[in-house]
Write a protein that holds these residues in place. Structure first.
Motif, PDB file in Angstrom:
ATOM      1  N   THR A 158      14.078  13.599  -3.294  1.00 27.48           N
ATOM      2  CA  THR A 158      14.049  13.651  -1.022  1.00 27.48           C
ATOM      3  C   THR A 158      13.125  14.738  -1.185  1.00 27.48           C
ATOM      4  OG1 THR A 158      16.207  13.456  -1.740  1.00 27.48           O
ATOM      5  CG2 THR A 158      15.094  14.748   0.603  1.00 27.48           C
ATOM      6  N   GLY A 159      12.445  14.234   0.548  1.00 26.95           N
ATOM      7  CA  GLY A 159      11.455  14.869   0.982  1.00 26.95           C
ATOM      8  C   GLY A 159      10.754  14.957   2.330  1.00 26.95           C
ATOM      9  N   PHE A 160       9.846  15.530   2.352  1.00 28.03           N
ATOM     10  CA  PHE A 160       9.204  14.777   3.786  1.00 28.03           C
ATOM     11  C   PHE A 160       8.851  13.616   3.566  1.00 28.03           C
ATOM     12  CE2 PHE A 160       5.602  13.883   6.290  1.00 28.03           C
ATOM     13  CZ  PHE A 160       6.088  14.322   8.119  1.00 28.03           C
ATOM     14  N   HIS A 161       8.433  12.280   3.079  1.00 26.98           N
ATOM     15  CA  HIS A 161       8.328  11.360   2.678  1.00 26.98           C
ATOM     16  C   HIS A 161       8.056  10.617   1.625  1.00 26.98           C
ATOM     17  CE1 HIS A 161       7.143   7.470   5.026  1.00 26.98           C
ATOM     18  NE2 HIS A 161       7.064   6.742   4.144  1.00 26.98           N
ATOM     19  N   ASN A 162       9.036   9.008   0.873  1.00 22.14           N
ATOM     20  CA  ASN A 162       9.041   8.868  -0.717  1.00 22.14           C
ATOM     21  C   ASN A 162       9.376   7.448   0.433  1.00 22.14           C
ATOM     22  OD1 ASN A 162       8.687  11.206  -2.307  1.00 22.14           O
ATOM     23  ND2 ASN A 162      10.546  12.117  -1.085  1.00 22.14           N
ATOM     24  N   GLU A 163       8.609   6.559  -0.051  1.00 26.21           N
ATOM     25  CA  GLU A 163       8.786   5.249  -0.132  1.00 26.21           C
ATOM     26  C   GLU A 163       8.367   4.247  -1.225  1.00 26.21           C
ATOM     27  OE1 GLU A 163       6.424   4.341   3.923  1.00 26.21           O
ATOM     28  OE2 GLU A 163       7.241   1.868   3.690  1.00 26.21           O
ATOM     29  N   GLY A 164       9.011   2.665  -0.778  1.00 28.55           N
ATOM     30  CA  GLY A 164       8.709   1.935  -1.053  1.00 28.55           C
ATOM     31  C   GLY A 164       8.367   2.194  -2.795  1.00 28.55           C
ATOM     32  N   PRO A 165       9.335   1.403  -3.877  1.00 30.88           N
ATOM     33  CA  PRO A 165       9.816   2.230  -5.117  1.00 30.88           C
ATOM     34  C   PRO A 165       9.811   0.349  -5.622  1.00 30.88           C
ATOM     35  CG  PRO A 165      12.433   1.738  -3.885  1.00 30.88           C
ATOM     36  CD  PRO A 165      10.792   1.830  -2.811  1.00 30.88           C
ATOM     37  N   THR A 166       9.051   0.502  -6.672  1.00 24.94           N
ATOM     38  CA  THR A 166       9.278  -0.772  -8.068  1.00 24.94           C
ATOM     39  C   THR A 166       9.657  -0.257  -8.924  1.00 24.94           C
ATOM     40  OG1 THR A 166       7.508  -2.400  -8.666  1.00 24.94           O
ATOM     41  CG2 THR A 166       6.365   0.131  -7.822  1.00 24.94           C
ATOM     42  N   TRP A 167       9.695  -1.400  -9.625  1.00 27.21           N
ATOM     43  CA  TRP A 167      10.866  -1.277 -11.239  1.00 27.21           C
ATOM     44  C   TRP A 167       9.775  -1.261 -12.149  1.00 27.21           C
ATOM     45  CZ3 TRP A 167      15.496   0.490 -11.414  1.00 27.21           C
ATOM     46  CH2 TRP A 167      16.540   0.217 -10.349  1.00 27.21           C
ATOM     47  N   ALA A 168       9.701  -0.941 -13.114  1.00 27.73           N
ATOM     48  CA  ALA A 168       8.906  -0.949 -14.337  1.00 27.73           C
ATOM     49  C   ALA A 168       9.856  -1.965 -15.117  1.00 27.73           C
ATOM     50  CB  ALA A 168       9.079   0.470 -15.583  1.00 27.73           C
ATOM     51  N   PRO A 169       9.727  -2.835 -15.820  1.00 27.80           N
ATOM     52  CA  PRO A 169       9.615  -4.490 -16.098  1.00 27.80           C
ATOM     53  C   PRO A 169      11.386  -3.648 -16.804  1.00 27.80           C
ATOM     54  CG  PRO A 169       7.785  -3.931 -17.090  1.00 27.80           C
ATOM     55  CD  PRO A 169       7.604  -3.361 -15.825  1.00 27.80           C
ATOM     56  N   ASN A 170      11.335  -3.094 -17.525  1.00 28.16           N
ATOM     57  CA  ASN A 170      12.432  -3.037 -18.079  1.00 28.16           C
ATOM     58  C   ASN A 170      13.860  -2.579 -17.398  1.00 28.16           C
ATOM     59  OD1 ASN A 170      11.798  -0.084 -18.131  1.00 28.16           O
ATOM     60  ND2 ASN A 170      11.340   0.681 -20.059  1.00 28.16           N
ATOM     61  N   GLY A 171      13.261  -2.170 -16.257  1.00 27.78           N
ATOM     62  CA  GLY A 171      14.105  -1.178 -15.536  1.00 27.78           C
ATOM     63  C   GLY A 171      14.570   0.378 -15.510  1.00 27.78           C
ATOM     64  N   ARG A 172      14.110   0.837 -16.134  1.00 30.07           N
ATOM     65  CA  ARG A 172      14.776   1.529 -16.787  1.00 30.07           C
ATOM     66  C   ARG A 172      13.484   3.377 -16.123  1.00 30.07           C
ATOM     67  NH1 ARG A 172      17.891   4.775 -18.809  1.00 30.07           N
ATOM     68  NH2 ARG A 172      17.552   7.162 -18.177  1.00 30.07           N
ATOM     69  N   VAL A 173      12.397   2.388 -15.442  1.00 29.14           N
ATOM     70  CA  VAL A 173      11.373   3.643 -14.654  1.00 29.14           C
ATOM     71  C   VAL A 173      11.073   2.330 -12.879  1.00 29.14           C
ATOM     72  CG1 VAL A 173       9.245   5.331 -14.631  1.00 29.14           C
ATOM     73  CG2 VAL A 173      10.497   4.804 -16.819  1.00 29.14           C
ATOM     74  N   LEU A 174      10.832   3.832 -11.844  1.00 26.44           N
ATOM     75  CA  LEU A 174      10.833   4.229 -10.735  1.00 26.44           C
ATOM     76  C   LEU A 174       9.292   4.514 -10.293  1.00 26.44           C
ATOM     77  CD1 LEU A 174      14.181   3.795  -9.061  1.00 26.44           C
ATOM     78  CD2 LEU A 174      12.898   1.611  -9.075  1.00 26.44           C
ATOM     79  N   MET A 175       8.867   3.569 -10.027  1.00 27.07           N
ATOM     80  CA  MET A 175       7.079   4.528  -9.052  1.00 27.07           C
ATOM     81  C   MET A 175       7.407   3.586  -7.567  1.00 27.07           C
ATOM     82  SD  MET A 175       3.301   3.519 -10.155  1.00 27.07           S
ATOM     83  CE  MET A 175       4.298   3.431 -11.859  1.00 27.07           C
ATOM     84  N   PHE A 176       7.331   5.143  -6.617  1.00 29.67           N
ATOM     85  CA  PHE A 176       7.183   4.856  -5.591  1.00 29.67           C
ATOM     86  C   PHE A 176       5.325   5.660  -4.516  1.00 29.67           C
ATOM     87  CE2 PHE A 176       8.418   9.166  -4.771  1.00 29.67           C
ATOM     88  CZ  PHE A 176       8.945   9.410  -6.493  1.00 29.67           C
ATOM     89  N   PHE A 177       5.830   5.820  -3.423  1.00 30.07           N
ATOM     90  CA  PHE A 177       4.270   6.560  -3.050  1.00 30.07           C
ATOM     91  C   PHE A 177       5.638   7.773  -2.077  1.00 30.07           C
ATOM     92  CE2 PHE A 177       3.884   5.365   1.483  1.00 30.07           C
ATOM     93  CZ  PHE A 177       4.120   3.715   1.517  1.00 30.07           C
ATOM     94  N   ARG A 178       4.172   8.267  -2.572  1.00 29.16           N
ATOM     95  CA  ARG A 178       4.808   9.861  -1.196  1.00 29.16           C
ATOM     96  C   ARG A 178       3.265  10.423  -0.264  1.00 29.16           C
ATOM     97  NH1 ARG A 178       6.823  14.434  -4.865  1.00 29.16           N
ATOM     98  NH2 ARG A 178       9.066  13.414  -4.669  1.00 29.16           N
ATOM     99  N   GLN A 179       3.814  11.115   0.774  1.00 33.46           N
ATOM    100  CA  GLN A 179       3.279  11.616   1.826  1.00 33.46           C
ATOM    101  C   GLN A 179       3.258  12.495   2.163  1.00 33.46           C
ATOM    102  OE1 GLN A 179       0.384   9.335   4.460  1.00 33.46           O
ATOM    103  NE2 GLN A 179       0.244  11.952   4.217  1.00 33.46           N
ATOM    104  N   ASN A 180       2.717  14.077   2.121  1.00 35.31           N
ATOM    105  CA  ASN A 180       3.407  15.252   2.723  1.00 35.31           C
ATOM    106  C   ASN A 180       3.138  15.025   4.115  1.00 35.31           C
ATOM    107  OD1 ASN A 180       4.051  16.109   0.641  1.00 35.31           O
ATOM    108  ND2 ASN A 180       2.102  16.140  -0.333  1.00 35.31           N
TER     109      ASN A 180
END
Lengths: 375, 176
Positions: free
Chosen positions: A316-338
């Motif tokens: 959680t924070g000021f702005h976290n958006e747009g998750p994407t899954w690693a192909p094994n469904g174990r890790v997520l990547m997203f973008f964060r803006q302050n």
């Protein structure tokens, strides 16, 4: 290899200074006692040599120190410039052997590379390895480009471009650079994603104040309308078996998540927490849906089950958006803006909410999309 | 469709909290070299000229009529202050009938990218509809949404975000 395994948060590489045995022959069994003393549950030995034809030969063996046996061993031949890729493939083999799940190190990320001041930001598509190495630009012009996503089975991406002041969804062949507009729609198309078989693109079409969800079959070129409301229906994402679609809609007032069958039937709301929900993405394992949640002036990344139960917020924070899954469904990547004049950056996080890591990029970056495991 | 694989999943959750201690010992006989290509970094700067406002000019429209209206958070309703601006725009466009216009819809940064593209489009459509109600022919107007991608003001407070929730009437085509 050590960097991949460490970044996963599931492995703790031991400093070389602590090693007791100095391995002279990586093919021979190590003195397991020496590795047990320093608490190394697993040991990797190996070597990299150059063949007469200039290729590299990389060999490794993975040992279980406590059981005193070899778990796996493999060798690879490659051109010297591919050394990183071989390291990722070996790291994946180690990851799979130890955790029992497929690795994700030999994968790439397509994303929007951002540069310049916020009021005149330049955005281009770029691709890099999942660890941030080997970044290269895919587009280089003044057209605004957004939301790239990988094909599940081809060297192809779908994305949105404002080329010619006509915001539309495109396909791009990565090897040839060949591009084409997806469909012939009478308005802005956006929020594209591939179906799991790679044969369709699902996206939104904007007409006046409404956005509805459509698919286009890439072989027959036929388009099909899936939603028909006066609301904003967007960010569609297929379940991995292709039978269902999760999307966001403000038909009830605020943005919430809905699931429907792949033909548009049975549209049911699944998100009922405080705030609003958007950018749903179905896990490649099928068991979870990741989303962006806005509540109390904060933006979070979370996951819930496809029936809406079991909601968990990962960050959680000021702005976290747009998750994407690693192909094994174990890790997520997203973008964060302050807050303020800076720009967005990419982060990865384990499904447990542990091990949040910055993915370093040369400039600002947003809209990451994970590739499938490379062939 | 949702696979059950409890043993692996619970093992993974255990590992996530107690990482596997692993030693890596690779002898490297070859020096590798990594090259990292630079990403492009040449942004466009947009600037308005500062000419005197000749009647019927872009400058006249921007300065004396007002080329933009603002919206409440997550709303596309045309506010009372915006209605008077749009009424002036419609009068000016009636006086200078050769201009085509593009209405650009924008959102502030406090939303997600894809939704904001649709929200900007909804604002542009509401603005176009209001101008039509004031007598501007539909065939002189087109709309485009830039979502949250083109803010005019940069800061981190509410007063500033309100300047970015806007619809801008641009004479001629859409300005990128």
């Amino acid at each position: 290899m050590a960097a991949d395994l460490k970044r996963s948060g599931l492995f703790a590489p031991i400093d070389k200074g602590a090693f007791i045995e100095k391995i002279s022959n990586p093919d021979a069994a190590p003195r397991f006692e020496d590795w047990k003393i320093i608490n190394a549950q697993a040991l990797v030995t190996g070597r990299v040599t150059q063949e007469a034809d200039g290729r590299l030969k990389a060999e490794f063996r993975l040992w279980d120190s406590f059981a005193g046996q070899q778990l796996t061993g493999q060798q690879f031949f490659t051109q010297p410039e591919n050394w990183r890729r071989v390291a990722h493939i070996i790291a994946d083999a180690i990851y799979e052997q130890i955790t029992g799940e497929k690795g994700y190190f030999d994968t790439r990320i397509v994303y929007v590379a951002e540069s310049g001041p916020k009021t005149a930001r330049k955005r281009q598509l770029a691709i890099m390895d999942q660890d941030g190495a080997n970044a290269r630009a895919v587009t280089n012009n003044n057209d605004l480009v957004l939301t790239p996503r990988f094909s599940p089975n081809k060297q192809e991406i779908t994305y949105m471009s404002f080329e010619g002041n006509q915001p539309r969804v495109y396909l791009l062949q990565l090897e040839t650079g060949q591009r084409e507009v997806v469909g012939n729609f009478p308005g802005m198309t956006f929020a594209p994603r591939f179906s799991p078989d790679g044969q369709r693109v699902i996206m939104s079409l904007q007409q006046e104040g409404n956005a509805n969800i459509y698919t286009m079959d890439l072989r027959s070129r036929t388009t099909t309308r899936l939603t028909n409301t006066a609301a904003i229906d967007t960010s569609p994402s297929y379940s991995p078996d292709g039978s269902q679609v999760v999307f966001e809609s403000d038909r009830g007032g605020k943005q919430q998540l809905y699931v429907m069958s792949a033909n548009g039937g049975g549209q049911n709301r699944i998100s009922f927490g405080d705030g609003s929900y958007s950018t749903p993405v179905w896990s490649p394992r099928g068991d979870l849906i990741a989303f962006t949640k806005q509540s109390g002036g904060k933006f979070s990344i979370g996951v819930m089950k496809p029936d809406g139960s079991g909601e968990r917020i990962l960050t959680t924070g000021f702005h976290n958006e747009g998750p994407t899954w690693a192909p094994n469904g174990r890790v997520l990547m997203f973008f964060r803006q302050n807050a303020g004049a800076g720009g967005p950056q990419l982060y990865s996080i384990d499904l447990t909410g542990y091990n949040e890591q910055l993915v370093s990029t040369q400039g600002f970056a947003s809209d990451p999309a994970w590739s499938p495991l490379l062939e | 469709m949702s696979r059950i694989h409890t043993p692996a999943a619970s093992r993974m959750n255990t590992i996530a909290r107690n990482p596997v201690m692993i030693a890596l010992f690779m002898t490297l006989a070859i020096a590798g070299c990594a090259s990292k290509k630079n990403l492009p970094n040449n942004a466009n700067d947009l600037g308005l000229g500062a000419n005197a406002a000749t009647p019927g000019s872009q400058q006249d429209f921007t300065v004396n009529v007002g080329d933009r209206i603002f919206f409440d958070t997550d709303s596309s309703s045309i506010r009372a202050d915006a209605q008077s601006t749009l009424a002036r725009q419609a009068q000016w466009l009636a006086k200078y009938p050769n201009y085509q216009i593009t209405v650009e819809g924008h959102a502030d940064e406090r939303g997600t990218r894809e939704y904001n593209l649709a929200l900007g489009a909804r604002r542009a459509a509401a603005t176009k509809d209001f101008l039509a109600s004031q007598g501007v022919p539909g065939n002189r107007m087109r709309t485009i949404s830039f979502g949250k991608e083109k803010p005019v003001a940069v800061c981190d407070d509410i007063s500033c975000w309100s300047q970015n929730r806007r619809a801008v009437t641009v004479l001629g085509g859409a300005g990128m």
